[in-house]
Design a protein around this motif. Structure first.
Motif, PDB file in Angstrom:
ATOM      1  N   ASN A 296      -1.062   4.024 -45.851  1.00 40.48           N
ATOM      2  CA  ASN A 296      -0.898   4.017 -47.310  1.00 40.48           C
ATOM      3  C   ASN A 296      -0.191   2.716 -47.707  1.00 40.48           C
ATOM      4  OD1 ASN A 296      -0.844   4.790 -49.970  1.00 40.48           O
ATOM      5  ND2 ASN A 296       0.409   6.611 -49.677  1.00 40.48           N
ATOM      6  N   THR A 297      -0.900   1.585 -47.546  1.00 44.80           N
ATOM      7  CA  THR A 297      -0.261   0.281 -47.652  1.00 44.80           C
ATOM      8  C   THR A 297       0.223  -0.033 -49.066  1.00 44.80           C
ATOM      9  OG1 THR A 297      -2.456  -0.710 -47.893  1.00 44.80           O
ATOM     10  CG2 THR A 297      -1.489  -0.684 -45.683  1.00 44.80           C
ATOM     11  N   HIS A 298      -0.521   0.402 -50.084  1.00 44.53           N
ATOM     12  CA  HIS A 298      -0.119   0.115 -51.467  1.00 44.53           C
ATOM     13  C   HIS A 298       1.249   0.721 -51.764  1.00 44.53           C
ATOM     14  CE1 HIS A 298      -0.331  -0.517 -55.782  1.00 44.53           C
ATOM     15  NE2 HIS A 298      -0.102   0.771 -55.961  1.00 44.53           N
ATOM     16  N   GLN A 299       1.426   1.987 -51.409  1.00 38.79           N
ATOM     17  CA  GLN A 299       2.711   2.632 -51.656  1.00 38.79           C
ATOM     18  C   GLN A 299       3.807   2.046 -50.773  1.00 38.79           C
ATOM     19  OE1 GLN A 299       3.555   4.744 -54.040  1.00 38.79           O
ATOM     20  NE2 GLN A 299       1.478   4.656 -54.868  1.00 38.79           N
ATOM     21  N   SER A 300       3.464   1.662 -49.555  1.00 38.51           N
ATOM     22  CA  SER A 300       4.456   1.052 -48.676  1.00 38.51           C
ATOM     23  C   SER A 300       4.993  -0.245 -49.265  1.00 38.51           C
ATOM     24  CB  SER A 300       3.836   0.786 -47.296  1.00 38.51           C
ATOM     25  OG  SER A 300       4.798   0.219 -46.421  1.00 38.51           O
ATOM     26  N   GLU A 301       4.102  -1.039 -49.840  1.00 39.63           N
ATOM     27  CA  GLU A 301       4.538  -2.294 -50.462  1.00 39.63           C
ATOM     28  C   GLU A 301       5.476  -2.017 -51.636  1.00 39.63           C
ATOM     29  OE1 GLU A 301       0.908  -4.192 -51.479  1.00 39.63           O
ATOM     30  OE2 GLU A 301       0.394  -4.693 -49.399  1.00 39.63           O
ATOM     31  N   ALA A 302       5.140  -1.015 -52.447  1.00 38.52           N
ATOM     32  CA  ALA A 302       5.976  -0.703 -53.606  1.00 38.52           C
ATOM     33  C   ALA A 302       7.349  -0.204 -53.187  1.00 38.52           C
ATOM     34  CB  ALA A 302       5.286   0.345 -54.480  1.00 38.52           C
ATOM     35  N   TRP A 303       7.375   0.714 -52.233  1.00 31.21           N
ATOM     36  CA  TRP A 303       8.635   1.354 -51.868  1.00 31.21           C
ATOM     37  C   TRP A 303       9.492   0.515 -50.937  1.00 31.21           C
ATOM     38  CZ3 TRP A 303      10.199   4.804 -55.066  1.00 31.21           C
ATOM     39  CH2 TRP A 303       9.272   5.576 -55.754  1.00 31.21           C
ATOM     40  N   ASN A 304       8.919  -0.570 -50.394  1.00 29.20           N
ATOM     41  CA  ASN A 304       9.734  -1.514 -49.639  1.00 29.20           C
ATOM     42  C   ASN A 304       9.999  -2.781 -50.443  1.00 29.20           C
ATOM     43  OD1 ASN A 304      10.212  -0.426 -46.784  1.00 29.20           O
ATOM     44  ND2 ASN A 304       8.051   0.018 -47.144  1.00 29.20           N
ATOM     45  N   GLY A 305       9.554  -2.787 -51.698  1.00 25.75           N
ATOM     46  CA  GLY A 305       9.809  -3.883 -52.603  1.00 25.75           C
ATOM     47  C   GLY A 305      10.750  -3.455 -53.713  1.00 25.75           C
TER      48      GLY A 305
END
Length: 273
Positions: A6-15
């Motif tokens: 789930n790369t899109h959510q990973s980028e958001a939640w680690n940004g």
């Protein structure tokens, strides 16, 4: 490194999103903490339970579950929030809790007797895969209890966000997507059934959330919430300023008793493996 699909959510939640939640963990818990008792009571935790907290974020629910159970594990995509969760657990002296970074769709989840979540299951890229993975981690008869957002129409938060609609797209997207992906109980039942759960239950619950000490404080906080900030940045400074002004005015009716208070609505979903 954990496997992440789930790369899109990973980028958001680690940004930005994850950092904002980690930096303001106490404020987000004031917004959502009113639902804690209903969730934990629905999970019917005992001193022998091994609990899995899905999308645990800063870990308040994980720590509360650990106090009722043998042990609790929180899983989340967000490194910043998990760092905060570990620090808070150490500060509070909760020793029977662990936190893992992983994608619930594919992460090797620990064997558990109960799985819970406070608004942490709405962002799965493949919800059937995620819940099937959770089902595999639960022992036969294991319990699932989670909170998810209802449709925003007719809610106090919905009215506040709608006030910005003349200047911005609605920050949460259409109902049935994003935060409201499980707003339709029939869809939720279908997903859980396909994932291997039975005994579906769904009850509407309400709780009051504190968004700020006054209107200006609440408007500033909501204006920096990830989805609102994202759309404000896209709209440009003039439209963003008008949207923030509309947000401020929409919050005024909810200032009372020394705080801005919005009554929130959620589905409390239960099922068994």
């Amino acid at each position: 490194m954990p496997q992440i699909v789930n790369t899109h959510q990973s980028e958001a939640w680690n940004g930005y999103e994850g950092r904002h939640w980690a930096d303001h963990h106490d404020r987000y818990d004031q917004v959502n903490g009113g639902f804690n008792a209903a969730l934990l009571d629905a999970a019917a935790l005992t001193a022998e339970d091994r609990v899995l907290d899905l999308g645990c974020g800063n870990g308040q629910v994980t720590r509360l579950a650990a106090r009722r159970a043998r042990a609790a594990t929180g899983i989340d995509l967000s490194g910043p929030m998990l760092d905060r969760a570990r620090a808070l657990a150490a500060e509070e002296g909760v020793a029977n809790v662990t936190f893992e970074r992983g994608d619930a769709q594919v992460h090797p989840l620990p064997e558990s007797t109960a799985a819970i979540s406070r608004f942490g299951v709405m962002f799965f890229a493949d919800p059937v895969a995620a819940f099937a993975n959770v089902a595999r981690a639960l022992v036969p008869g294991g319990r699932l209890a989670f909170l998810c957002m209802t449709a925003l129409e007719g809610t106090e938060l919905g009215s506040v966000l709608a006030a910005m609609g003349e200047h911005l797209p609605r920050p949460t997207g259409p109902d049935g997507t994003g935060p409201t992906s499980f707003a339709d109980p029939d869809r939720t039942r279908a997903v859980l059934t396909e994932a291997g759960f039975t005994g579906f239950g769904c009850a509407r619950v309400e709780a009051e959330g504190v968004w700020g000490r006054d209107v200006a404080d609440a408007a500033a906080f909501l204006g920096e919430w990830g989805p609102v900030k994202y759309h404000c940045d896209l709209a440009g400074p003039e439209a963003a300023a008008r949207a923030r002004e509309a947000l401020t005015e929409a919050l005024r009716p909810f200032e009372r008793e020394g705080a801005v208070r919005l009554r929130g609505s959620a589905w409390l979903v239960t099922a068994r493996r």
